[in-house]
Design a protein around this motif. Structure first.
Motif, short mmCIF file in Angstrom:
data_model
loop_
_atom_site.label_atom_id
_atom_site.label_comp_id
_atom_site.label_asym_id
_atom_site.label_seq_id
_atom_site.Cartn_x
_atom_site.Cartn_y
_atom_site.Cartn_z
N UNK B 197 31.75 163.00 48.91
CA UNK B 197 31.20 162.45 50.17
C UNK B 197 30.02 163.52 50.37
N UNK B 198 28.93 162.83 50.60
CA UNK B 198 27.65 163.41 50.66
C UNK B 198 27.26 162.88 52.27
N UNK B 199 26.99 164.15 53.01
CA UNK B 199 26.31 164.01 54.46
C UNK B 199 25.03 164.00 54.18
N UNK B 200 24.19 163.12 54.40
CA UNK B 200 22.71 163.02 54.06
C UNK B 200 21.98 163.96 55.14
N UNK B 201 20.66 164.07 54.55
CA UNK B 201 19.91 164.99 55.54
C UNK B 201 19.22 164.31 56.77
N UNK B 202 20.03 163.64 57.46
CA UNK B 202 20.04 163.01 58.63
C UNK B 202 20.02 164.28 59.85
N UNK B 203 19.52 163.93 61.00
CA UNK B 203 19.78 164.75 62.16
C UNK B 203 21.16 165.10 62.41
N UNK B 204 21.76 166.27 62.17
CA UNK B 204 23.18 166.74 62.13
C UNK B 204 23.71 166.11 63.67
N UNK B 205 22.81 166.39 64.78
CA UNK B 205 23.32 166.36 66.22
C UNK B 205 23.28 164.73 66.74
N UNK B 206 21.97 164.18 66.12
CA UNK B 206 21.90 162.90 66.55
C UNK B 206 22.37 161.61 65.59
N UNK B 207 22.49 162.00 64.64
CA UNK B 207 22.73 160.80 63.73
C UNK B 207 24.44 161.07 62.89
N UNK B 208 24.68 162.24 62.51
CA UNK B 208 25.76 162.50 62.16
C UNK B 208 26.94 162.94 62.92
N UNK B 209 26.66 163.72 64.07
CA UNK B 209 27.78 164.07 65.08
C UNK B 209 28.29 162.78 65.77
N UNK B 210 27.82 161.73 65.79
CA UNK B 210 28.50 160.56 66.67
C UNK B 210 29.51 160.00 65.56
N UNK B 211 29.20 160.16 64.45
CA UNK B 211 30.15 159.58 63.26
C UNK B 211 31.34 160.51 63.37
N UNK B 212 31.10 161.76 63.29
CA UNK B 212 32.25 162.70 63.45
C UNK B 212 32.93 163.04 64.73
N UNK B 213 32.41 162.27 65.74
CA UNK B 213 33.18 162.41 67.24
C UNK B 213 34.20 161.25 67.10
N UNK B 214 34.16 160.38 66.16
CA UNK B 214 35.01 159.23 66.20
C UNK B 214 36.52 159.66 66.16
N UNK B 215 37.45 159.35 66.66
CA UNK B 215 39.09 159.76 66.46
C UNK B 215 39.24 159.72 65.15
N UNK B 216 39.83 160.94 64.65
CA UNK B 216 40.38 161.00 63.32
C UNK B 216 39.24 160.97 62.22
N UNK B 217 37.96 160.84 62.44
CA UNK B 217 37.03 160.96 61.21
C UNK B 217 37.03 162.42 60.65
N UNK B 218 36.75 163.19 61.55
CA UNK B 218 36.79 164.66 61.10
C UNK B 218 37.84 165.17 60.34
N UNK B 219 39.03 164.56 60.62
CA UNK B 219 40.16 165.17 60.12
C UNK B 219 40.34 164.30 58.58
N UNK B 220 40.05 163.13 58.79
CA UNK B 220 39.82 162.28 57.47
C UNK B 220 38.94 163.09 56.43
N UNK B 221 37.78 163.80 57.17
CA UNK B 221 36.90 164.45 56.15
C UNK B 221 37.51 165.58 55.56
#
Lengths: 326, 326
Positions: B197-221
């Motif tokens: 699983x590769x978290x791309x060099x996107x803006x962590x706060x604007x581009x990746x954080x919304x994905x990680x904020x989804x229910x269960x996503x961070x846990x799945x990761x």
């Protein structure tokens, strides 16, 4: 407001021929003395856009943005979006120019936000610095359905996709019975100061009939104090553009300006026909002006407009005398 | 179907930097071995169009249609529609290219017809011959709101209209709590065959954080068997593009790849940092790869992708051993 003042001339228009004469009238009349009621029977939804081809043609023609080669669409047009839409597998039978798209986007967005087609058209005309009132025939949808040997077709499917090839059995102005005609059009017809109503050389069956099918419109036309004149779209028993003569044959209507007079019948005080049809003049049951109706350039448009206004002026006296005696 | 097969690599992406590494991965992996979960927190409605900037950037980049100068938008773009929209007095602060418009029209039309963003994105990717699975993070709207000293702003208002100038106090991923994360993303994370699983060099706060904020996503990761690595977007303590470092300062976060590691914290098995930040390497509490992360051309993209996959491969063994003992 200037836009709210009473027009001296009311034109009914649709399509390219209609826009050309409207442009002639617009060119010779003082600002805000012209009001144009436009057909919306050709309107349709395409890729989520509300497209009003006759309004667009009129707006582009009056603002000088029209493509002079085609008469429709915008000058200097390009088609990059269309190309990209095809690449995405979207419908590409209806040409959407890159510049033209702005009109559809603006209209569709404003309709979704709750503005009426009338309000939006007035706004767009102002943005394009048009000093005439452009009134869509109705804010209610009245989509023309074409009954053909290939089945019932939406107007643009018949007109653009099928290139008018299927044989027409009947035309249906769907929803016309229940539609509200533009109040500003009815109001203009009641004005004492109105000097002429001019039915442009548009397709009588596709462009003008939808307007006349609206409740009360034909009656308002019969009752207006201003003379109502129509310009026949036929030159040499053919339409300059579009399927008028083809449809007439298919509907078993004689292809002649006499049939056009007959079509408008009770509404009409005078008919304008082209030199090429002048042998008809003495056979017609109403005052007829013979002139050049072929509009190949701006001068032609202005000359025809002048001829129409002069003709209307002559007829006005007679009409008001008749009215006084009746 | 090939599009339904299990990916070997799952990437999380948003923005131009994300799309560049995703393109590198796409270039070196066999067809259909890459799945990319894309941020949709930047999505917004504009002139009645549903615009998904990060999906567009990814589609254009992977299909070779992207504008190489800007990284966003399409190559060979023109702006006739935009010009005409301005003429009509419509909002012109968000640039809509003539070619680019086709994507928004297609998406908006299909959404209105009832397709999901996921279905539409898959369809569009297929039309553009992209042999990777592109998964919007959610079909539910999760619009990012930016709390600034100029008030609460919609993301694109902050990002484009205000050019990231207002000072950011907080970021809000509106609706994230109630949104359903893309089932295909969660499923991929559970696959035994997933290798990285590769978290791309996107803006962590604007581009990746919304994905990680989804229910269960961070846990799945956290629970995936595959190693999760992030590529820090910082080079010389600055973002290559966009407001990452500016936002970090405004949120009182130290501008350092150490903060990026900290941001992903419990999800992360390894961090990739640029040579310019190599003095950090021994201070970080997790395996760190130092390499060139600046992607100036296609070779750079492929080299970084290779480095990430090799790093993940090393980490995989360790992760699975740890797992066996725990």
């Amino acid at each position: 407001m200037s836009t709210q003042s009473c027009p001296r001339v009311l034109a009914l228009s649709g399509g390219v021929g209609g826009a050309k004469l409207a442009h002639g009238l617009y060119s010779i009349l003082p600002d805000w003395q012209l009001q144009i009621v436009v057909n919306t029977g050709d309107d349709f939804e395409h890729l989520g856009l509300h497209i009003s081809p006759d309004i667009d043609t009129l707006l582009y023609t009056l603002s000088g943005l029209a493509n002079p080669a085609t008469g429709w669409g915008r000058d200097g047009e390009q088609w990059l979006c269309m190309e990209a839409l095809s690449q995405l597998g979207e419908a590409d039978w209806f040409q959407l120019g890159d510049r033209d798209l702005a009109m559809h986007l603006s209209r569709s967005h404003r309709l979704r936000q709750g503005s009426t087609l009338t309000q939006i058209t007035q706004y767009q005309a102002e943005r394009l610095s048009i000093q005439a009132r452009i009134t869509p025939m109705s804010d209610d949808p009245v989509p023309t359905r074409v009954h053909t040997d290939a089945g019932q077709l939406d107007f643009q499917h018949y007109f653009v996709k099928e290139r008018c090839l299927p044989q027409v059995h009947a035309l249906e102005y769907t929803g016309a019975d229940a539609a509200q005609p533009a109040p500003a059009a009815l109001a203009a017809l009641q004005e004492e100061t109105l000097e002429a109503v001019i039915i442009c050389p548009s397709n009588p069956y596709l462009s003008i009939a939808p307007i006349l099918a609206l409740p009360g419109f034909r009656e308002a036309l019969r009752n207006t104090r201003a003379p109502v004149i129509a310009v026949s779209p036929l030159v040499n028993r053919k339409a300059i553009k579009g399927p008028t003569d083809k449809i007439m044959r298919e509907l078993s209507i004689q292809v002649s300006s006499a049939s056009i007079a007959n079509h408008y019948a009770d509404c009409l005080d005078g008919l304008v026909i082209d030199y090429s049809e002048q042998t008809l003049a003495h056979t017609l049951p109403l005052p007829t002006l013979v002139t050049n109706t072929l509009m190949q350039n701006n001068d032609d448009r202005c000359q025809l407009a002048h001829a129409c206004l002069n003709f209307a002026s002559e007829l006005k006296q007679a009409k008001n005398q008749n009215r006084a005696f009746s």
